[in-house]
Design a protein around this motif. Structure first.
Motif, PDB file in Angstrom:
ATOM      1  N   TRP A 121      71.370  51.251  35.367  1.00 41.23           N
ATOM      2  CA  TRP A 121      71.962  52.496  34.893  1.00 41.23           C
ATOM      3  C   TRP A 121      72.041  52.336  33.373  1.00 41.23           C
ATOM      4  CZ3 TRP A 121      77.736  53.952  36.194  1.00 41.23           C
ATOM      5  CH2 TRP A 121      78.051  55.152  35.560  1.00 41.23           C
ATOM      6  N   ASP A 122      70.965  52.696  32.711  1.00 40.79           N
ATOM      7  CA  ASP A 122      70.836  52.435  31.281  1.00 40.79           C
ATOM      8  C   ASP A 122      71.530  53.543  30.487  1.00 40.79           C
ATOM      9  OD1 ASP A 122      70.099  51.657  28.762  1.00 40.79           O
ATOM     10  OD2 ASP A 122      67.994  51.333  29.249  1.00 40.79           O
ATOM     11  N   ASN A 123      72.640  53.223  29.859  1.00 41.38           N
ATOM     12  CA  ASN A 123      73.393  54.212  29.098  1.00 41.38           C
ATOM     13  C   ASN A 123      72.772  54.442  27.721  1.00 41.38           C
ATOM     14  OD1 ASN A 123      75.529  55.332  30.659  1.00 41.38           O
ATOM     15  ND2 ASN A 123      76.502  53.331  30.673  1.00 41.38           N
ATOM     16  N   PHE A 124      71.525  54.835  27.757  1.00 38.25           N
ATOM     17  CA  PHE A 124      70.776  55.246  26.576  1.00 38.25           C
ATOM     18  C   PHE A 124      69.937  56.451  26.967  1.00 38.25           C
ATOM     19  CE2 PHE A 124      66.789  55.369  24.225  1.00 38.25           C
ATOM     20  CZ  PHE A 124      67.246  55.389  22.913  1.00 38.25           C
ATOM     21  N   PRO A 125      69.956  57.521  26.164  1.00 39.83           N
ATOM     22  CA  PRO A 125      70.575  57.668  24.836  1.00 39.83           C
ATOM     23  C   PRO A 125      71.932  58.374  24.856  1.00 39.83           C
ATOM     24  CG  PRO A 125      69.007  59.440  25.209  1.00 39.83           C
ATOM     25  CD  PRO A 125      68.994  58.612  26.463  1.00 39.83           C
ATOM     26  N   VAL A 126      72.702  58.181  25.885  1.00 38.75           N
ATOM     27  CA  VAL A 126      73.956  58.932  26.085  1.00 38.75           C
ATOM     28  C   VAL A 126      74.861  58.921  24.842  1.00 38.75           C
ATOM     29  CG1 VAL A 126      75.286  56.994  27.019  1.00 38.75           C
ATOM     30  CG2 VAL A 126      75.822  59.309  27.754  1.00 38.75           C
ATOM     31  N   ASN A 127      75.603  59.998  24.653  1.00 39.88           N
ATOM     32  CA  ASN A 127      76.526  60.086  23.508  1.00 39.88           C
ATOM     33  C   ASN A 127      77.852  60.748  23.900  1.00 39.88           C
ATOM     34  OD1 ASN A 127      75.629  62.710  23.853  1.00 39.88           O
ATOM     35  ND2 ASN A 127      75.392  63.126  21.663  1.00 39.88           N
ATOM     36  N   ASN A 128      78.342  60.416  25.082  1.00 41.00           N
ATOM     37  CA  ASN A 128      79.624  60.981  25.504  1.00 41.00           C
ATOM     38  C   ASN A 128      80.780  60.097  25.021  1.00 41.00           C
ATOM     39  OD1 ASN A 128      79.119  58.813  27.190  1.00 41.00           O
ATOM     40  ND2 ASN A 128      79.939  59.798  29.012  1.00 41.00           N
ATOM     41  N   LEU A 129      82.004  60.527  25.301  1.00 38.80           N
ATOM     42  CA  LEU A 129      83.222  59.788  24.978  1.00 38.80           C
ATOM     43  C   LEU A 129      83.249  59.376  23.500  1.00 38.80           C
ATOM     44  CD1 LEU A 129      83.425  57.662  28.253  1.00 38.80           C
ATOM     45  CD2 LEU A 129      84.557  59.832  27.752  1.00 38.80           C
ATOM     46  N   ALA A 130      83.361  58.079  23.210  1.00 37.46           N
ATOM     47  CA  ALA A 130      83.498  57.617  21.819  1.00 37.46           C
ATOM     48  C   ALA A 130      82.232  57.847  20.996  1.00 37.46           C
ATOM     49  CB  ALA A 130      83.861  56.136  21.801  1.00 37.46           C
ATOM     50  N   LEU A 131      81.114  58.141  21.669  1.00 33.03           N
ATOM     51  CA  LEU A 131      79.842  58.330  20.966  1.00 33.03           C
ATOM     52  C   LEU A 131      79.526  59.804  20.719  1.00 33.03           C
ATOM     53  CD1 LEU A 131      77.708  55.865  23.133  1.00 33.03           C
ATOM     54  CD2 LEU A 131      78.868  55.347  20.978  1.00 33.03           C
TER      55      LEU A 131
END
Length: 242
Positions: free
Chosen positions: A157-167
């Protein structure tokens, strides 16, 4: 339901297998047969639409068994979650079943992961993000540790390029990097988690697709250049993006 049916049909037209997930952990009573039947019914609805990869997500919920009925039957929440997961796997024998554990990051050596792996059917996949929730790199050594402890290869589960929460104030336009070229030999697959902005995610997702298609030949910067050429037709826009 009709919108999901349309999505599945469009996916089939582009040779993409559409999947869907259910996250029942917040209020399910694991020992309640009625709760299990409701969950099965939900997956049956997906099955009727042609979905053959079902996801059962146990992440980000209370660590403790909350119902007295569950405490009287199960010795741990891992045993309870495996009971439900195995029941789904037994019901949908021609489907791929993937579970997200409560600890989905680290070195693959957590007691939770080991215990859950011991209880789960061997045909059930486990999701994992790597050493961190948003890992800087993914390599075959860590994947081997995960497989040894959980008794199965991970689905990343590659959290890229996600930008949720602190991102959420970031835009991740760059190519996927630092994913080992031999990772496909030690894993069941890789799922990219896109940004909240659909169009902006296309640059990174293009490179993810290129990495997955030929990981041994993947060159991040070359792939990123190809993404720009593919997405933009106007030379001015290409130059501005670069």
């Amino acid at each position: 339901k009709e919108e999901l049916r349309e999505l599945v049909e469009i996916g089939n037209a582009f040779q993409i297998n559409v999947s869907q997930s259910v996250s029942p952990g917040a209020d399910i009573c694991y020992s309640n047969k009625s709760d299990l039947q409701k969950l099965i019914f939900r997956f049956e609805q997906m099955y009727e639409l042609g979905i053959r990869h079902l996801f059962l997500l146990w992440d980000d919920i209370d660590w403790n068994l909350t119902w007295e009925a569950d405490k009287n039957i199960f010795n741990s929440i891992e045993e309870a979650q495996a009971y439900i997961s195995n029941a789904i796997a037994d019901r949908f024998l021609d489907c791929e079943i993937t579970v997200c554990p409560m600890i989905y990051w680290g070195r693959g050596e957590s007691n939770h992961l080991i215990e859950l792996g011991n209880f789960l059917s061997s045909r059930i996949n486990l999701m994992w993000t790597g050493r961190q929730i948003r890992s800087e790199y993914l390599d075959s050594i860590d994947a081997s540790i995960f497989e040894k402890q959980s008794k199965r290869k991970p689905i990343y589960w590659d959290n890229f390029p996600v930008n949720n929460l602190a991102l959420r104030n970031e835009l991740h336009f760059g190519p996927i990097e630092n994913r080992a070229p031999d990772l496909f030999q030690y894993s069941k697959g890789l799922l990219a988690n896109p940004m909240l902005q659909f169009n902006a995610s296309m640059f990174a997702l293009f490179t993810v697709g290129e990495y997955l298609y030929s990981p041994e030949n993947y060159v991040p910067n070359h792939s990123w250049e190809k993404a720009i050429d593919f997405i933009f037709e106007n030379q001015v826009e290409k130059a501005a993006m670069r």
